[in-house]
Design a protein around this motif. Structure first.
Motif, PDB file in Angstrom:
ATOM      1  N   GLU A  62      43.546  29.545  33.029  1.00 12.66           N
ATOM      2  CA  GLU A  62      44.097  30.297  31.905  1.00 12.66           C
ATOM      3  C   GLU A  62      43.352  31.600  31.687  1.00 12.66           C
ATOM      4  N   ILE A  63      42.030  31.572  31.868  1.00 11.03           N
ATOM      5  CA  ILE A  63      41.210  32.752  31.611  1.00 11.03           C
ATOM      6  C   ILE A  63      41.318  33.760  32.755  1.00 11.03           C
ATOM      7  N   PHE A  64      41.283  33.275  33.990  1.00 11.80           N
ATOM      8  CA  PHE A  64      41.284  34.190  35.125  1.00 11.80           C
ATOM      9  C   PHE A  64      42.683  34.627  35.532  1.00 11.80           C
ATOM     10  N   TRP A  65      43.657  33.754  35.386  1.00  9.93           N
ATOM     11  CA  TRP A  65      45.011  34.084  35.832  1.00  9.93           C
ATOM     12  C   TRP A  65      45.994  33.294  34.972  1.00  9.93           C
ATOM     13  N   LEU A 125      38.669  46.627  55.456  1.00  8.46           N
ATOM     14  CA  LEU A 125      39.866  47.363  55.056  1.00  8.46           C
ATOM     15  C   LEU A 125      40.926  46.410  54.542  1.00  8.46           C
ATOM     16  N   ALA A 126      41.123  45.314  55.284  1.00  3.42           N
ATOM     17  CA  ALA A 126      42.112  44.328  54.846  1.00  3.42           C
ATOM     18  C   ALA A 126      41.706  43.718  53.508  1.00  3.42           C
ATOM     19  N   ALA A 134      42.432  43.022  47.796  1.00  2.00           N
ATOM     20  CA  ALA A 134      41.910  43.067  46.426  1.00  2.00           C
ATOM     21  C   ALA A 134      42.796  43.929  45.536  1.00  2.00           C
ATOM     22  N   GLY A 135      43.242  45.078  46.049  1.00  2.00           N
ATOM     23  CA  GLY A 135      44.133  45.931  45.281  1.00  2.00           C
ATOM     24  C   GLY A 135      45.461  45.253  44.989  1.00  2.00           C
ATOM     25  N   ALA A 136      46.007  44.564  46.006  1.00  4.65           N
ATOM     26  CA  ALA A 136      47.273  43.855  45.805  1.00  4.65           C
ATOM     27  C   ALA A 136      47.104  42.721  44.803  1.00  4.65           C
ATOM     28  N   LEU A 137      45.960  42.032  44.871  1.00  2.00           N
ATOM     29  CA  LEU A 137      45.697  40.932  43.948  1.00  2.00           C
ATOM     30  C   LEU A 137      45.583  41.437  42.512  1.00  2.00           C
ATOM     31  N   LEU A 138      44.871  42.563  42.352  1.00  4.74           N
ATOM     32  CA  LEU A 138      44.736  43.144  41.017  1.00  4.74           C
ATOM     33  C   LEU A 138      46.107  43.542  40.460  1.00  4.74           C
ATOM     34  N   ALA A 139      46.917  44.195  41.297  1.00  5.39           N
ATOM     35  CA  ALA A 139      48.250  44.595  40.845  1.00  5.39           C
ATOM     36  C   ALA A 139      49.095  43.372  40.501  1.00  5.39           C
ATOM     37  N   GLY A 140      48.960  42.326  41.313  1.00  8.67           N
ATOM     38  CA  GLY A 140      49.720  41.107  41.041  1.00  8.67           C
ATOM     39  C   GLY A 140      49.312  40.447  39.742  1.00  8.67           C
ATOM     40  N   VAL A 141      48.003  40.397  39.493  1.00  7.88           N
ATOM     41  CA  VAL A 141      47.513  39.796  38.249  1.00  7.88           C
ATOM     42  C   VAL A 141      48.048  40.563  37.040  1.00  7.88           C
ATOM     43  N   LEU A 142      47.987  41.905  37.109  1.00 13.99           N
ATOM     44  CA  LEU A 142      48.478  42.710  35.994  1.00 13.99           C
ATOM     45  C   LEU A 142      49.970  42.500  35.776  1.00 13.99           C
ATOM     46  N   ALA A 143      50.727  42.474  36.869  1.00 14.91           N
ATOM     47  CA  ALA A 143      52.180  42.324  36.744  1.00 14.91           C
ATOM     48  C   ALA A 143      52.551  40.948  36.216  1.00 14.91           C
TER      49      ALA A 143
END
Length: 237
Positions: A97-100, A187-188, A193-202
């Motif tokens: 609940e706290i992280f995601w 790089l991957a 990490a960027g995709a994960l951050l965007a996914g969490v926000l969305a």
């Protein structure tokens, strides 16, 4: 010790610092810290003894049920059962609940807890091996131990909130350590990490919108009465 006077659970911070100094072989500073903590806590302890206070955190910790102190103290079997219950609740529901928050609406809660736990353990190993940031895993370990032993009647997300910034730092540190072991994945890993951050926000926008709607609404009647009682006390005492 200011944290201790705000909440007795703040003693975990002092205990973590005491262990940190011992591990650093800074025995004189550890002795000064321990003695100073006892002296600063003494007035409150004497006050509790003078009034016969039965509501101390330690008494609550060892109670079978803090709401019914007459039931006595918890035994070893009861403590083991309590730890198992709390571990299940925090890992299956509260930590995700706290992280995601959106993960709790699906069956991904256990996966989130497993990933967070693995990265935190990796970070703790790195801290111990490099002898860096040792205070953080010590504090996290002691705090989590306290949470697992806490009465199951009070198992709740609010108790994990003070630890969340430390866990986030350890997750980032563990991720960086893993990527550092595999340079070809840096790089991957950055893209992931960027995709994960965007996914969490969305995915969590819905939860944020619900919170915003709650903030715009009125309190339930029971809470309005509670606030009104406080205002009456303020005006008449």
């Amino acid at each position: 010790m200011w944290a201790y006077y705000v909440r007795s659970a703040g003693m975990v911070l002092v205990g973590a610092l005491f262990l940190y100094l011992l591990l650093q072989c800074r025995f004189r500073q550890a002795l000064i810290l321990g003695g100073g903590a006892v002296l600063v806590a003494l007035p409150w302890s004497l006050r509790n003894s003078a009034i016969g206070d039965e509501g101390s955190y330690f008494r609550q910790l060892i109670s079978v049920n803090p709401y019914f102190p007459e039931q006595g103290t918890v035994d070893l079997a009861g403590m083991v059962e309590r730890v198992q219950f709390n571990a299940g609740a925090y890992l299956s529901r509260i930590l995700p609940e706290i992280f995601w928050p959106s993960a709790t609406q699906t069956e991904n809660g256990a996966l989130v807890s497993a990933a967070v736990g693995a990265l935190v353990l990796c970070a703790a190993f790195v801290c111990i091996r490099r002898r860096q940031h040792l205070l953080l895993p010590l504090y996290a370990g002691l705090y989590l131990a306290m949470l697992l032993m806490w009465p199951s009647q009070w198992t709740d997300a609010r108790f994990l909130v003070p630890l969340t910034p430390v866990l986030i730092f350890l997750v980032v540190l563990g991720t960086a350590a893993l990527l550092g072991r595999f340079p070809q994945l840096r790089l991957a890993g950055t893209v992931l990490a960027g995709a994960l951050l965007a996914g969490v926000l969305a995915l969590n926008m819905g939860a944020l919108n619900r919170l915003a709607q709650v903030g715009e609404g009125d309190y339930p009647p029971a809470w309005r009465n509670y606030h009104a009682a406080g205002q009456w006390l303020k005006a008449n005492t």
